[in-house]
Design an enzyme around this catalytic site. Structure first.
Site, PDB file in Angstrom:
ATOM      1  N   CYS A 251       0.795  -1.229   0.000  1.00 32.58           N
ATOM      2  CA  CYS A 251       0.000   0.000   0.000  1.00 32.58           C
ATOM      3  C   CYS A 251       0.827   1.277   0.000  1.00 32.58           C
ATOM      4  O   CYS A 251       0.327   2.332   0.388  1.00 32.58           O
ATOM      5  CB  CYS A 251      -0.943   0.006   1.203  1.00 32.58           C
ATOM      6  SG  CYS A 251      -2.349  -1.097   0.992  1.00 32.58           S
ATOM      7  N   ASP A 252       2.078   1.208  -0.433  1.00 33.17           N
ATOM      8  CA  ASP A 252       2.870   2.431  -0.496  1.00 33.17           C
ATOM      9  C   ASP A 252       3.672   2.492  -1.801  1.00 33.17           C
ATOM     10  O   ASP A 252       4.896   2.652  -1.776  1.00 33.17           O
ATOM     11  CB  ASP A 252       3.818   2.507   0.703  1.00 33.17           C
ATOM     12  CG  ASP A 252       4.275   3.934   0.991  1.00 33.17           C
ATOM     13  OD1 ASP A 252       3.678   4.874   0.422  1.00 33.17           O
ATOM     14  OD2 ASP A 252       5.222   4.111   1.776  1.00 33.17           O
ATOM     15  N   PRO A 253       2.987   2.379  -2.963  1.00 34.78           N
ATOM     16  CA  PRO A 253       3.716   2.339  -4.237  1.00 34.78           C
ATOM     17  C   PRO A 253       4.042   3.719  -4.799  1.00 34.78           C
ATOM     18  O   PRO A 253       3.831   3.978  -5.980  1.00 34.78           O
ATOM     19  CB  PRO A 253       2.741   1.589  -5.149  1.00 34.78           C
ATOM     20  CG  PRO A 253       1.403   2.032  -4.659  1.00 34.78           C
ATOM     21  CD  PRO A 253       1.537   2.188  -3.163  1.00 34.78           C
ATOM     22  N   HIS A 254       4.549   4.627  -3.943  1.00 37.83           N
ATOM     23  CA  HIS A 254       4.983   5.896  -4.519  1.00 37.83           C
ATOM     24  C   HIS A 254       6.264   5.653  -5.312  1.00 37.83           C
ATOM     25  O   HIS A 254       6.951   4.639  -5.122  1.00 37.83           O
ATOM     26  CB  HIS A 254       5.138   6.968  -3.431  1.00 37.83           C
ATOM     27  CG  HIS A 254       6.290   6.768  -2.489  1.00 37.83           C
ATOM     28  ND1 HIS A 254       7.608   6.933  -2.862  1.00 37.83           N
ATOM     29  CD2 HIS A 254       6.320   6.432  -1.181  1.00 37.83           C
ATOM     30  CE1 HIS A 254       8.404   6.715  -1.846  1.00 37.83           C
ATOM     31  NE2 HIS A 254       7.661   6.396  -0.811  1.00 37.83           N
ATOM     32  N   ASN A 257       9.449   3.948  -4.146  1.00 37.50           N
ATOM     33  CA  ASN A 257       9.390   2.549  -3.697  1.00 37.50           C
ATOM     34  C   ASN A 257       9.238   1.557  -4.843  1.00 37.50           C
ATOM     35  O   ASN A 257       9.217   0.352  -4.608  1.00 37.50           O
ATOM     36  CB  ASN A 257       8.215   2.345  -2.728  1.00 37.50           C
ATOM     37  CG  ASN A 257       8.492   2.949  -1.364  1.00 37.50           C
ATOM     38  OD1 ASN A 257       9.639   3.210  -1.026  1.00 37.50           O
ATOM     39  ND2 ASN A 257       7.439   3.188  -0.598  1.00 37.50           N
TER      40      ASN A 257
END
Length: 466
Positions: A251-254, A257
């Protein structure tokens, strides 16, 4: 009209400052009050800038647009400075905002993108303080609620408080990395860093070093001969598999990353997935409702869109919910989101509506299941990547999502069936549906290729000669 625009702009700016605060909890004994002071001061300065800079300028004029752009830029720089000064969760929120190319003004996304790769580093003591700081949040939120009665912020506090300890447990991050690597082992284009358990603890995580360009860096990909459309398709495959089939979602595909790299020997392009601290585990009932909602959205089945949106907590705001999920206008949702890509005019409409419906958006976020909040964040980040690569919302981008929804629903139905004939029927229906998607994909490929044009021209000549 101008007064309403000023009100919306100042309200949005205030909400951004409070949103950054809402993800940070105060402990005055450890100078947390300084961070709160920064957040409040930044919010006040941004609001004052919007109100005074545009007050006497005719709305819609060239001067108004120029001054508004300058205010956007100044405000974005102030938010970036606030994030860098307060660090911790402020950085994470700033990274999220910097990825929303399709939604926020360019001045904001361009300024905040620096946080994806050049975020300031924190000491271990500063990181641990993020967890300890929880004094005074209810008091401040009550004040915010009094000033802005249309907004609800407590869900921000609850989610941040729940997720931060998980993100800072490095053993949990290592287990997540190994689980997703095993879960998606059939995708040969995915790389997940190996964990060296013999050198890792809750406070130290040693993993394999991997490097590459950020997934939204189109210039890097073109320079290194990486196909941006292939990367976009493969990223969609990864997340469709995680969300619809497995219910275990990074849930952190910025962009900081998610890296891309081309192997010099094989020429194959890889996606490297980093930072496995934050995952969302979806319940079976939620996952099935979410699958069926996306199937309805792809088919433009408005009755089922309404049904499953309501089941997911959207209530009467289901049209807004559908637009938020797809990042498309309501007109496009009704017509079919796979029928045409996002136009420039639709992009403008989406951005305008995001500001106009800010209170309703906040109400909706406060009413949907907590599982949905991280999925919405994930959707935002993925769409930001697609927007940066100019691969957003093509017809083919929904095909793999459809496959995953069909597989997930069919697997669920078989697990609930006690009749062998019923299970055979489900499997045959699944196979037929997947075959239809493959046929449609072939049709799209032929339509867009030189061979397809030749076949169409040949058939046309045959038809006229008969």
């Amino acid at each position: 009209m101008a007064r309403r625009a000023l009100k919306l702009a100042s309200l949005a700016a205030a909400a951004s400052g409070i949103y950054l605060y809402g993800n940070k909890f105060v402990d005055p004994n450890d100078f947390g009050v300084v961070r709160v002071g920064r957040a409040i001061a930044t919010t006040a300065v941004i609001t004052y800038d919007y109100l005074t800079s545009l007050r006497n300028v005719p709305y819609g004029s060239e001067e108004y647009d120029f001054l508004k752009s300058q205010v956007h830029l100044r405000s974005a720089e102030r938010l970036r400075e606030l994030c860098c000064a307060n660090r911790g969760t402020f950085i994470k929120v700033g990274q999220h905002l910097g990825a929303l190319d399709y939604l926020l003004p360019e001045e904001y996304t361009r300024t905040l993108k620096v946080l994806h790769s050049q975020a300031p580093q924190s000491t271990r003591q500063e990181i641990e303080q993020v967890i300890r700081e929880d004094l005074g949040k209810e008091v401040l939120l009550l004040i915010v609620k009094h000033i802005f009665p249309d907004f609800e912020f407590m869900w921000l506090v609850e989610e941040a408080k729940k997720n931060l300890p998980l993100e800072l447990d490095f053993l949990n991050e290592g287990r997540n990395a190994e689980r997703v690597a095993q879960m998606l082992k059939n995708f040969d284009f995915l790389k997940v860093p190996r964990i060296y358990w013999e050198f890792s603890t809750r406070r130290v995580l040693l993993m394999e070093f991997m490097e590459g360009g950020q997934v939204n860096d189109k210039a890097y990909m073109e320079k290194n001969g990486i196909d941006v459309n292939e990367i976009s398709r493969n990223l969609g495959k990864l997340y469709s598999e995680m969300i619809f089939v497995n219910g275990f979602v990074h849930c952190d595909p910025h962009p900081g990353n998610v890296l891309v790299k081309k192997c010099p020997d094989s020429g194959k392009a890889y996606i490297i997935l980093l930072d496995h601290g934050l995952y969302q585990v979806l319940s079976e009932s939620f996952r099935m409702d979410y699958c069926r909602l996306w199937q309805a959205l792809i088919k433009a089945d408005m009755k089922r869109v309404q049904k499953y949106s309501r089941r997911l907590g959207a209530g009467d705001l289901y049209p807004l919910f559908a637009c938020m999920l797809t990042a498309r206008s309501w007109e496009s949702v009704n017509r079919g989101i796979d029928q045409s890509p996002v136009s420039a005019s639709e992009d403008v409409e989406i951005r305008s509506n995001a500001a106009a419906y800010l209170p309703q958006i906040t109400q909706l976020l406060n009413s949907v299941p907590r599982q949905m909040l991280l999925l919405l964040k994930t959707n935002d980040l993925l769409r930001g990547i697609e927007s940066a690569l100019h691969t957003r919302a093509s017809a083919s981008s929904f095909l793999n999502m459809s496959r995953c929804c069909i597989r997930a629903v069919s697997t669920y139905q078989r697990s609930k069936s006690h009749s062998i004939f019923r299970r055979i029927h489900i499997s045959l229906t699944e196979a037929l549906s997947l075959w239809q998607i493959n046929l449609y994909e072939l049709f799209l490929w032929l339509k867009g290729s030189g061979l397809g044009n030749w076949v169409i021209a040949f058939l046309s000549r045959m038809h006229h000669s008969m």
